[in-house]
Design an enzyme around this catalytic site. Structure first.
Site, PDB file in Angstrom:
ATOM      1  N   ASP A 181      34.555  52.314  11.052  1.00 39.30           N
ATOM      2  CA  ASP A 181      33.128  52.112  10.663  1.00 39.30           C
ATOM      3  C   ASP A 181      33.255  50.790  10.328  1.00 39.30           C
ATOM      4  O   ASP A 181      34.012  49.963  10.439  1.00 39.30           O
ATOM      5  CB  ASP A 181      32.951  53.271   9.311  1.00 39.30           C
ATOM      6  CG  ASP A 181      33.891  52.887   8.345  1.00 39.30           C
ATOM      7  OD1 ASP A 181      34.589  51.568   8.169  1.00 39.30           O
ATOM      8  OD2 ASP A 181      34.314  53.843   7.786  1.00 39.30           O
ATOM      9  N   LYS A 204      28.786  54.316  12.757  1.00 38.78           N
ATOM     10  CA  LYS A 204      28.256  55.547  12.582  1.00 38.78           C
ATOM     11  C   LYS A 204      27.185  55.607  11.708  1.00 38.78           C
ATOM     12  O   LYS A 204      27.065  54.831  10.671  1.00 38.78           O
ATOM     13  CB  LYS A 204      29.292  56.456  11.819  1.00 38.78           C
ATOM     14  CG  LYS A 204      29.866  55.889  10.593  1.00 38.78           C
ATOM     15  CD  LYS A 204      31.034  56.822  10.237  1.00 38.78           C
ATOM     16  CE  LYS A 204      31.769  56.342   8.820  1.00 38.78           C
ATOM     17  NZ  LYS A 204      32.921  57.125   8.217  1.00 38.78           N
TER      18      LYS A 204
END
Length: 339
Positions: A181, A204
């Protein structure tokens, strides 16, 4: 400056194998037997925690080894009650060695009328009489600022770098470090620098907590051996999905290096069925039997790192020196010998 007191180790029930491993390594380093302080940490019938220390600790430099992992509340209370016992027994100084700092994911207010539980826990730790904290890979760096006492935050990336240079010695040029991430980019970049590898990111988008709506790979992973780097693996949903997305984008293999293996619920089953070739975690949290039995999960010991950090704190020498490969390498030489 000569130290008049001996370092003494005491442990709660959260990760006794790690505490014993630290005591064993300390004995090896110093040539003087170091065992865990004889104590009992038990529960009454109503689940209240009771601590009794059987050895004299007056004027001693005490180190409480206790990650606040699942069950987080029980393990946190054990830590606080042991610290109170040390204070009331006139220990000279008490350091909390918290390999995994629970509640670290609650480090900010994400919505109205929510707590900052990491700050509350920091206040409780200081209030219990703990004068210093030694931990590893805090979920958010700002948590160090939640404490009004010194906090030494160790990093797993130097240890992971040693492991990678051994496990992938014949294909270092094929490696690509991946952050699962955007928030973990700094952590992934640190490891990428250590092994001289490029960096990619999996972006994400969440519709709601626990569900991932969409994942996009930022960077060219085609033909690469991808190493996902993160601090916590909880249910492994994000991790396994990220591995699938990387394979779909042309990666040859996917491996993961995660500091804290929380491994809740279906995590072990998901990892076992995942396209990941391997998941490497540390023993900051005591691995469960299913974790140990899983074929594609490997555990890297942290006892060498924590032992040296404890000795440095006791001696009044630099803890940050352990971030350097030249310093850390000899500590792990029995595991990662050259060649």
């Amino acid at each position: 400056m000569p130290t008049l007191t001996e370092p003494k180790l005491i442990s709660g029930n959260a990760n006794l194998p790690l505490a014993r491993a630290i005591a064993k390594r300390m004995t090896m380093h110093r040539g003087v037997h170091t065992g865990l302080v004889d104590a009992r940490v038990e529960r009454f019938n109503d689940a209240e925690i009771f601590v009794e220390v059987y050895e004299n600790v007056r004027g001693e430099d005490m180190f409480i080894i206790q990650p606040t992992s699942n069950p987080a509340n029980d393990n946190l209370m054990e830590l606080l009650i042991i610290a109170d016992a040390m204070r009331r027994s006139s220990a000279r100084r008490t350091t909390a060695v918290i390999p995994y700092f629970g509640y670290a994911r609650q480090d900010r207010r994400t919505k109205a009328r929510t707590p900052i539980s990491a700050k509350l826990v920091a206040n409780m730790i200081a209030g219990a009489g703990i004068e210093r904290v030694l931990t590893m890979d805090l979920h958010a760096a700002q948590i160090q600022g939640f404490f009004d006492i010194p906090v030494d935050n160790l990093y797993a990336s130097p240890v992971f770098a040693l492991d990678i240079k051994t496990a992938f010695r014949d294909r270092m040029g094929e490696l690509m470090v991946v952050s699962p991430d955007v928030g973990g980019v700094a952590r992934a970049r640190e490891l990428a620098k250590r092994i001289n590898a490029p960096l990619a990111i999996v972006d994400k988008r969440r519709e709601k907590p626990g569900e991932i709506a969409e994942m996009t790979v930022i960077g060219d992973v085609k033909g690469k051996t991808c190493l996902i780097v993160d601090d916590i693996c909880d249910t492994a949903g994000t991790l396994c999905k990220a591995a699938e997305v990387l394979i779909e984008n042309g990666a040859n293999e996917v491996h993961s290096y995660i500091t804290h293996g929380v491994m809740s619920g279906p995590a072990v089953e998901r990892v076992g069925k995942s396209v990941m070739k391997s998941l490497v975690i540390t023993d900051s949290i005591q691995p469960s039997a299913p974790v140990r039995a899983c074929d594609n999960i490997r555990i890297v010991p942290t006892a060498p790192l924590f032992t040296q950090a404890i000795l440095n704190i006791w001696n009044g020498t630099s803890v940050s020196s352990l971030f350097d490969d030249d310093t850390l390498g000899p500590i792990y030489e029995s595991l990662y010998s050259a060649g």
